[in-house]
Design an enzyme around this catalytic site. Structure first.
Site, PDB file in Angstrom:
ATOM      1  N   ASP A 284       0.865  -1.170   0.000  1.00  0.00           N
ATOM      2  CA  ASP A 284       0.000   0.000   0.000  1.00  0.00           C
ATOM      3  C   ASP A 284       0.917   1.240   0.000  1.00  0.00           C
ATOM      4  O   ASP A 284       2.143   1.137   0.081  1.00  0.00           O
ATOM      5  CB  ASP A 284      -0.972  -0.011   1.180  1.00  0.00           C
ATOM      6  CG  ASP A 284      -2.219   0.818   0.876  1.00  0.00           C
ATOM      7  OD1 ASP A 284      -2.174   1.652  -0.059  1.00  0.00           O
ATOM      8  OD2 ASP A 284      -3.245   0.662   1.567  1.00  0.00           O
TER       9      ASP A 284
HETATM   10  C1  BGC Z   1      -5.167   3.071   0.026  1.00  0.00           C
HETATM   11  C2  BGC Z   1      -5.310   2.040  -1.063  1.00  0.00           C
HETATM   12  C3  BGC Z   1      -5.224   2.715  -2.405  1.00  0.00           C
HETATM   13  C4  BGC Z   1      -3.911   3.461  -2.500  1.00  0.00           C
HETATM   14  C5  BGC Z   1      -3.719   4.160  -3.836  1.00  0.00           C
HETATM   15  C6  BGC Z   1      -3.956   3.957  -0.166  1.00  0.00           C
HETATM   16  O1  BGC Z   1      -3.943   4.987   0.746  1.00  0.00           O
HETATM   17  O2  BGC Z   1      -5.114   2.427   1.283  1.00  0.00           O
HETATM   18  O3  BGC Z   1      -6.533   1.373  -0.914  1.00  0.00           O
HETATM   19  O4  BGC Z   1      -5.371   1.785  -3.427  1.00  0.00           O
HETATM   20  O5  BGC Z   1      -3.874   4.443  -1.481  1.00  0.00           O
HETATM   21  O6  BGC Z   1      -4.631   5.159  -3.999  1.00  0.00           O
END
Ligand code: BGC
Length: 755
Positions: A284
């Protein structure tokens, strides 16, 4: 054990296929050969480049992203959504980098790309996996038209705490419903294989346990027993892997004391060894770097080593892989074979997607693929399909077509962002039809529709999306203006035959970093609701929301309540269809709806304990039953269910038991019903929940029609991971069985599972 050190990297994941429940990604020797040959020509910098995903606009160092692409130092971009921009970068990668390796472009296609579909929680409320597949398929088509190859969805986190803002992104509380929605969404994004035209790679997230964040506070640690992890939180991920999901995202938080992004048990032992996952894993956002913040890794090099050794192939946005892995390789804390396996996993996905052959988007053709009539029609019908009718006293709904005047009141009635909901980053306000607009379009003349905000709601705290969404600013800024607007709303209600109140939560009140400590209607909405109801006019409450809200008062005083969730681009038209009976609500709740925040968690699948005959008085100061049970939903018509029939009194482990029930539409309108089958294992090596959903089917019946609905209980679904034996198995013995239309189903029978 998988012997990554001695086997050629690209085949290492396949060696134990017979012992594992296999991922359905078909092995492709040609792809393996292509990737191994390419790997053999790559420098360390180029390998680290493939493992690196960056946001184009992130503050960079002295080297521009374009130059980094040219040097083979970037493998993927996220958040680039313009076809021209995507192609420009792709041309640099394919034509100007040494090895011509294409980039993979990822984006959060959570519930639509430009055309916004209902939020995932709403898709789950449809209890119709085909419609969830359709929605994500349509979203994939739009995203792929602009050159996006990869969606960071579906989110498969089971969530039993509606304070957690991200409950809106998943399928709710239940692992069986969650697993069916997981498979459907993977099929929707990817089509029948990775690389199918007009489809994109799915990325199941957040592995694993993010939905159990302590206190519902986003990003907090999750402490989940092995039993709950194995039986509740992991099954949707396993279902998605079996359905062929091509990538997976590791979660942010600590899972039982080990950060998910550095958790080798999760990412290797479960994912690769037990489930035979052969896609790739992305972290993530900065979650590799933050292994140090967790107090887990001792510093950036240790963070990089722990993440890659755990099984994270690509790093999202931070660059500790690029900066630190060379030293880790030198120190021997990371083996060359481990790093090569990560690169292979990524390159294989690019190959499977067909990116080496067709890297470019059709820039000129892309605009014609966005918000087409077909997209809008699908968005409208799916939005209608996901709405849940919670109350309908005196059959107020559908509204009479003879109505002459209507007041449409509430802060969300004419709000485009709040109709779209969170994670609608590529959606356009201009495309979106609000509830007020939907109702006005439906009655171009003849019906007076007056509207008022009544009250304004404002999160009043910054969000991480502030720079991305141009959310409208509050317009009622003085106390006098607020009072005047409140009074105007009540006056309009008094002047109208019927009032449609559109309340709930703003877009920014739900989603990431959008947890709450209360479930009340934000701002003065409850006061507005009570004042409007006090006018004596018939009131329909339409909710726009991504979590259950406190409806205790409304459930007794407001005649009609329709939960439209965040319905998306065509939301207003869908709500108008529903209110006037051109569409019939048939969704059911994918979670138990608490009366108040104090009841959390209140999921239905709990174990029986002392004094089971009195489940309602576990608190002395209020009911301990939810306001609406899991699986609940009304219709404009009435249904009766015949006595359940089963194919046999017993079933062999591994086989299926057929259940059938006659469903009769006993009312005067067509409608949908969701038949649900629950089981309970009476005894075994561990206590099992009182009830667990094991099969369901949504059916449409015309007025007066009877259908025999047949469902199968697959006894493999009765298997569970036992905290005594530490194994998953089906334990033979007697089971209770219920069939009904929510988790309080009363038609009971039993069956025995034999060896
Ligand atoms: C989120 C993810 C997301 C990623 C990209 C993160 O902060 O937890 O779910 O896909 O950002 O946007």
């Amino acid at each position: 054990m998988v012997q990554t050190a001695v086997l050629p990297p690209c085949v290492a994941a396949d060696v134990q296929g017979d012992l594992r429940e296999r991922s359905s990604i078909a092995p492709d020797p040609k792809a393996d050969h292509f990737v191994e040959e390419l790997l053999g020509r790559m420098t360390l910098e180029e390998k680290l480049g493939q493992m690196s995903q960056v946001a184009l606009n992130a503050p960079g160092g002295e080297i521009s992203p374009e130059d980094r692409v040219r040097r083979g130092e970037i493998g993927s971009f996220l958040f680039t959504t313009d076809a021209g921009q995507i192609n420009r970068l792709q041309h640099i990668a394919v034509e100007q980098s040494r090895l011509h390796i294409p980039l993979i472009f990822g984006f959060d296609v959570i519930h639509g790309f430009r055309t916004i579909y209902p939020v995932p929680l709403a898709l789950a409320a449809s209890w119709d996996p085909e419609q969830a597949e359709r929605a994500q398929g349509m979203a994939a088509r739009e995203a792929s038209a602009v050159g996006i190859n990869w969606s960071f969805a579906p989110m498969l986190d089971i969530a039993r705490d509606p304070r957690w803002g991200r409950i809106v992104e998943g399928a709710g509380e239940d692992p069986y419903l969650g697993a069916r929605m997981a498979e459907a969404q993977v099929r929707g994004f990817q089509g029948d294989r990775i690389g199918a035209p007009n489809h994109i790679l799915a990325c199941v997230k957040h592995f694993a346990g993010y939905g159990a964040a302590a206190g519902g506070r986003d990003y907090e640690e999750s402490n989940i027993s092995d039993e709950q992890l194995e039986n509740v939180y992991l099954p949707p991920f396993h279902a998605a892997v079996k359905a062929g999901a091509g990538s997976l995202m590791s979660a942010y938080m600590d899972l039982n004391g080990v950060p998910a992004t550095g958790n080798r048990w999760l990412l290797h032992d479960v994912l690769r060894e037990r489930w035979d996952f052969s896609g790739f894993v992305v972290s993530d956002w900065e979650s590799v770097k933050s292994l140090t913040t967790h107090g887990f890794a001792s510093g950036p090099e240790d963070a990089a080593a722990r993440a890659v050794n755990a099984g994270v192939d690509m790093e999202m946005t931070s660059h500790v892989y690029r900066d630190e892995l060379p030293a880790a390789l030198k120190d021997g804390t990371v083996k060359q074979a481990t790093l090569d396996q990560a690169v292979c996993n990524i390159l294989l996905a690019k190959y499977r997607l067909g990116l080496f052959e067709h890297p470019y988007a059709d820039v000129a053709g892309a605009p014609a693929q966005l918000v087409t009539k077909e997209q809008r029609d699908a968005a409208r019908s799916i939005a209608a399909h996901t709405a849940v009718l919670l109350r309908n006293q005196g059959n107020l709904l559908p509204l009479s077509r003879d109505v002459h005047s209507m007041a449409v009141i509430g802060p969300l009635a004419d709000s485009k962002p709040d109709t779209m909901g969170p994670w609608s980053l590529a959606g356009h306000y201009d495309d979106t039809v609000t509830v007020l607009e939907g109702l006005r379009r439906r009655f171009p003349s003849g019906v007076t529709i007056q509207s008022a905000k009544g009250v304004e709601i404002d999160r009043g705290a910054p969000t991480i999306f502030d720079a991305l969404f141009q959310s409208p600013k509050p317009t009622l800024t003085t106390e006098a203006a607020k009072e005047a607007e409140f009074r105007r709303a009540i006056d309009l209600a008094k002047q109208s035959e019927v009032v449609v109140l559109v309340l709930g939560e703003e877009q920014s009140m739900s989603g990431e970093r959008a947890s709450r400590s209360s479930l009340t209607l934000p701002g003065r909405q409850q006061e507005l609701l009570e004042a409007v109801v006090a006018t004596g006019k018939p009131v329909v409450l339409v909710l726009l929301n991504g979590r259950p809200l406190d409806l205790t008062w409304a459930s007794e005083h407001v005649p009609a309540i329709l939960d439209a969730w965040y319905p998306g681009t065509e939301g207003g038209n869908a709500v108008a269809d529903l209110l006037f009976g051109d569409a019939a609500p048939g969704g059911h709740l994918p979670l138990a709806w608490p009366r108040s925040v104090g009841q959390i968690p209140i999921n239905y699948a709990r174990n029986t304990t002392q004094i089971p005959e009195d489940p309602e008085h576990r608190y002395w100061d209020g009911s301990s039953l939810p306001l609406y049970p899991f699986g609940y939903g009304l219709s404009y018509t009435s249904f009766s269910l015949g006595k359940l029939k089963q194919s046999a009194p017993s079933v062999r482990a591994g086989a299926s038991l057929a259940i059938s029930v006659d469903v009769t539409n006993s009312g005067r309108l067509a409608g949908d019903q969701v038949v649900q089958v629950y089981t309970h294992q009476r005894s075994g090596s561990a206590s099992r929940p009182l009830r667990e959903l094991k099969a369901f089917k949504r059916v449409t019946l015309g007025a007066g029609e009877t259908k025999t609905v047949t469902l199968a209980i697959d006894t493999n679904e009765l298997s569970f991971w036992s905290p005594q034996t530490h194994q998953r198995s089906i334990e033979p013995g007697p089971f209770d069985l219920w069939v009904g239309t929510d988790a309080s189903a009363s038609d009971h029978s039993s069956f025995t599972v034999t060896r």
